[in-house]
Scaffold this motif. Structure first.
Motif, PDB file in Angstrom:
ATOM      1  N   UNK A  97      28.121  46.500  40.411  1.00 38.99           N
ATOM      2  CA  UNK A  97      29.130  44.892  39.726  1.00 38.99           C
ATOM      3  C   UNK A  97      28.693  44.164  40.723  1.00 38.99           C
ATOM      4  N   UNK A  98      28.980  42.658  40.223  1.00 39.47           N
ATOM      5  CA  UNK A  98      28.184  41.749  40.453  1.00 39.47           C
ATOM      6  C   UNK A  98      28.787  41.486  41.948  1.00 39.47           C
ATOM      7  N   UNK A  99      29.193  40.450  42.587  1.00 36.78           N
ATOM      8  CA  UNK A  99      29.694  40.023  43.983  1.00 36.78           C
ATOM      9  C   UNK A  99      30.972  39.871  43.719  1.00 36.78           C
ATOM     10  N   UNK A 100      30.958  38.891  42.482  1.00 39.62           N
ATOM     11  CA  UNK A 100      32.183  38.070  41.997  1.00 39.62           C
ATOM     12  C   UNK A 100      33.316  39.928  41.304  1.00 39.62           C
ATOM     13  N   UNK A 101      32.410  40.384  41.015  1.00 43.17           N
ATOM     14  CA  UNK A 101      33.701  41.463  40.386  1.00 43.17           C
ATOM     15  C   UNK A 101      34.049  42.813  40.990  1.00 43.17           C
ATOM     16  N   UNK A 102      33.143  42.170  42.699  1.00 39.47           N
ATOM     17  CA  UNK A 102      33.514  43.224  43.781  1.00 39.47           C
ATOM     18  C   UNK A 102      34.478  42.679  44.213  1.00 39.47           C
ATOM     19  N   UNK A 103      34.770  41.167  44.593  1.00 37.89           N
ATOM     20  CA  UNK A 103      35.963  40.492  45.043  1.00 37.89           C
ATOM     21  C   UNK A 103      36.507  40.770  44.238  1.00 37.89           C
ATOM     22  N   UNK A 104      37.012  40.361  43.098  1.00 38.84           N
ATOM     23  CA  UNK A 104      38.198  40.643  41.688  1.00 38.84           C
ATOM     24  C   UNK A 104      38.692  42.093  41.874  1.00 38.84           C
ATOM     25  N   UNK A 105      37.676  43.368  42.374  1.00 40.41           N
ATOM     26  CA  UNK A 105      38.431  44.167  42.313  1.00 40.41           C
ATOM     27  C   UNK A 105      39.050  44.345  43.641  1.00 40.41           C
ATOM     28  N   UNK A 106      38.862  43.971  44.827  1.00 45.21           N
ATOM     29  CA  UNK A 106      39.918  43.973  46.173  1.00 45.21           C
ATOM     30  C   UNK A 106      40.581  43.506  46.064  1.00 45.21           C
ATOM     31  N   UNK A 107      41.072  41.702  45.450  1.00 45.99           N
ATOM     32  CA  UNK A 107      42.037  41.000  45.693  1.00 45.99           C
ATOM     33  C   UNK A 107      42.543  42.184  45.046  1.00 45.99           C
ATOM     34  N   UNK A 108      42.486  42.779  43.683  1.00 47.84           N
ATOM     35  CA  UNK A 108      43.838  43.537  42.638  1.00 47.84           C
ATOM     36  C   UNK A 108      44.446  44.575  44.004  1.00 47.84           C
ATOM     37  N   UNK A 109      42.865  45.290  44.437  1.00 49.01           N
ATOM     38  CA  UNK A 109      44.085  46.425  45.069  1.00 49.01           C
ATOM     39  C   UNK A 109      44.867  45.691  46.497  1.00 49.01           C
ATOM     40  N   UNK A 110      44.591  44.379  46.997  1.00 49.36           N
ATOM     41  CA  UNK A 110      44.971  44.016  47.694  1.00 49.36           C
ATOM     42  C   UNK A 110      46.147  43.446  47.459  1.00 49.36           C
ATOM     43  N   UNK A 111      47.074  43.848  46.385  1.00 45.90           N
ATOM     44  CA  UNK A 111      47.676  43.048  45.504  1.00 45.90           C
ATOM     45  C   UNK A 111      48.787  44.138  45.810  1.00 45.90           C
TER      46      UNK A 111
END
Length: 85
Positions: free
Chosen positions: A71-85
């Motif tokens: 996954x791209x860096x942007x996709x990984x950041x989005x996944x991490x943000x989604x898990x924190x929400x």
């Protein structure tokens, strides 16, 4: 610790001249070691070589695996943000 303070010059001389490390303890727990500067530099060089070799091995393995499933860096950041929400 108190012993080292009162005999610091001897500890340094022993490390340099005799290549004898001195382990410093505090309340019975090993805290530090005094070694010759050349030995320290030699050990740092070895550690850096091992780390570089390990990183190169990881890079080679990642390259051989290709991009499938990555996954791209942007996709990984989005996944991490989604898990924190």
């Amino acid at each position: 610790m108190a012993d080292v303070r009162s005999h610091l010059a001897d500890v340094i001389d022993r490390a340099r001249r005799d290549e004898t490390p001195t382990i410093i303890t505090r309340r019975g727990k090993q805290e530090a070691v005094v070694i010759d500067i050349h030995e320290y530099q030699r050990l740092r060089h070895i550690a850096e070589q091992v780390e570089e070799s390990w990183l190169n091995q990881l890079a080679d393995e990642a390259e051989s695996e290709g991009t499938a499933g990555s996954v791209s860096l942007e996709e990984m950041a989005a996944l991490l943000r989604a898990q924190q929400a």
